[in-house]
Design an enzyme around this catalytic site. Structure first.
Site, PDB file in Angstrom:
ATOM      1  N   ASN A   1       5.654  -1.958  -0.727  1.00 49.08           N
ATOM      2  CA  ASN A   1       4.984  -1.623  -0.201  1.00 49.08           C
ATOM      3  C   ASN A   1       5.336  -0.111  -0.578  1.00 49.08           C
ATOM      4  O   ASN A   1       3.920   0.830  -1.308  1.00 49.08           O
ATOM      5  CB  ASN A   1       5.308  -1.059   1.533  1.00 49.08           C
ATOM      6  CG  ASN A   1       4.383   0.581   2.273  1.00 49.08           C
ATOM      7  OD1 ASN A   1       3.366   0.150   2.138  1.00 49.08           O
ATOM      8  ND2 ASN A   1       5.301   1.486   2.330  1.00 49.08           N
ATOM      9  N   TYR A   2       6.506   0.591  -0.855  1.00 52.81           N
ATOM     10  CA  TYR A   2       6.912   1.398  -1.694  1.00 52.81           C
ATOM     11  C   TYR A   2       5.944   1.536  -2.619  1.00 52.81           C
ATOM     12  O   TYR A   2       5.510   2.673  -3.220  1.00 52.81           O
ATOM     13  CB  TYR A   2       8.745   1.702  -1.387  1.00 52.81           C
ATOM     14  CG  TYR A   2       8.690   3.337  -2.899  1.00 52.81           C
ATOM     15  CD1 TYR A   2       8.319   4.295  -2.427  1.00 52.81           C
ATOM     16  CD2 TYR A   2       8.817   2.666  -3.705  1.00 52.81           C
ATOM     17  CE1 TYR A   2       9.195   5.448  -3.616  1.00 52.81           C
ATOM     18  CE2 TYR A   2       9.538   3.082  -5.263  1.00 52.81           C
ATOM     19  CZ  TYR A   2       9.678   4.974  -4.381  1.00 52.81           C
ATOM     20  OH  TYR A   2      10.075   5.270  -5.946  1.00 52.81           O
ATOM     21  N   MET A   3       6.290   0.597  -3.640  1.00 57.48           N
ATOM     22  CA  MET A   3       5.743   0.869  -4.639  1.00 57.48           C
ATOM     23  C   MET A   3       4.128   0.559  -5.143  1.00 57.48           C
ATOM     24  O   MET A   3       3.761   1.006  -6.211  1.00 57.48           O
ATOM     25  CB  MET A   3       6.051  -1.274  -5.958  1.00 57.48           C
ATOM     26  CG  MET A   3       7.784  -0.985  -5.857  1.00 57.48           C
ATOM     27  SD  MET A   3       8.874   0.788  -6.743  1.00 57.48           S
ATOM     28  CE  MET A   3       7.257  -0.237  -8.662  1.00 57.48           C
TER      29      MET A   3
END
Length: 218
Positions: free
Chosen positions: A129-131
């Protein structure tokens, strides 16, 4: 001397950046969320600006940015979870971009993520999700007419900076001390001819200012 507004000034890269900019006689406005952080940032040479990126509105943030020459966004959730990542790295970046546009600040520097971060590692749903959020943030900024630069450092480490880096639009993945990420941001503040470009950054052999100057003439 430039006036630099830092979003994420109380973070690990942000603190290095505040001190390095202040040491070079730049005016630093440092957005922070917690009350105690103001005194710490002031001691590093900044003018503290109180504000919670997850709660502030665009008009208020634009008012705080007004008169700045550059906005640097180095805020991040720091692994605090999907919702916090979405709020800070995602919606927070969009808010800061919109505020900069409203305030008439043309130059916007974003600390993003190296595309190969976590490759071949079981990083989990939160990292994926972060990426995804980081890429969407890059796309949001790149779609504007601002004089943007997206800086994608490799794996951040707390070792002392060396003042030497490798920088380019596509380089091999590696590590980078946070102090050298900050030094690269200082070089980008001082070399505004480097604009509307994506720069990957790792440890290397080239002095920071020389590495950024080379990109200006590429």
């Amino acid at each position: 001397m430039s006036s630099v507004f830092i979003v994420g000034a109380a973070g690990k890269v942000g603190r290095h950046l505040v001190k390095q900019l202040a040491d070079r006689a730049h005016r630093v406005l440092a957005l922070h969320r917690r009350a105690g952080q103001g005194d710490e940032l002031s001691a590093l040479g900044a003018t503290p600006v109180s504000g919670d990126l997850t709660a502030i509105d665009v008009d208020t943030l634009a008012g705080s940015m007004a008169g700045s020459d550059v906005v640097v966004f180095t805020a991040g959730a720091g692994g605090a979870g999907v919702e916090v990542t979405n709020a800070i790295d995602g919606r927070g970046l969009a808010l800061a971009v919109d505020a900069a546009k409203q305030a008439g600040v043309r130059r916007f520097l974003l600390v993003s993520a190296f595309p190969e971060a976590g490759r071949n590692k079981a990083m989990g749903e939160g990292f994926e999700n972060y990426m995804t959020v980081k890429k969407r943030a890059d796309v949001y900024l790149a779609a504007t007419d601002l004089d943007w630069v997206i800086l994608r450092p490799g794996t951040l480490k707390d070792a002392a900076g060396t003042g030497r880096v490798a920088a380019g639009p596509a380089i091999a993945y590696g590590d980078i001390p946070r102090a050298d990420v900050a030094a690269t941001l200082v070089a980008l503040v001082e070399q505004p001819e480097v604009r509307r470009t994506i720069i990957e950054l790792t440890e290397g052999d080239q002095p920071v200012h020389d590495a950024i100057a080379a990109l200006a003439h590429a």
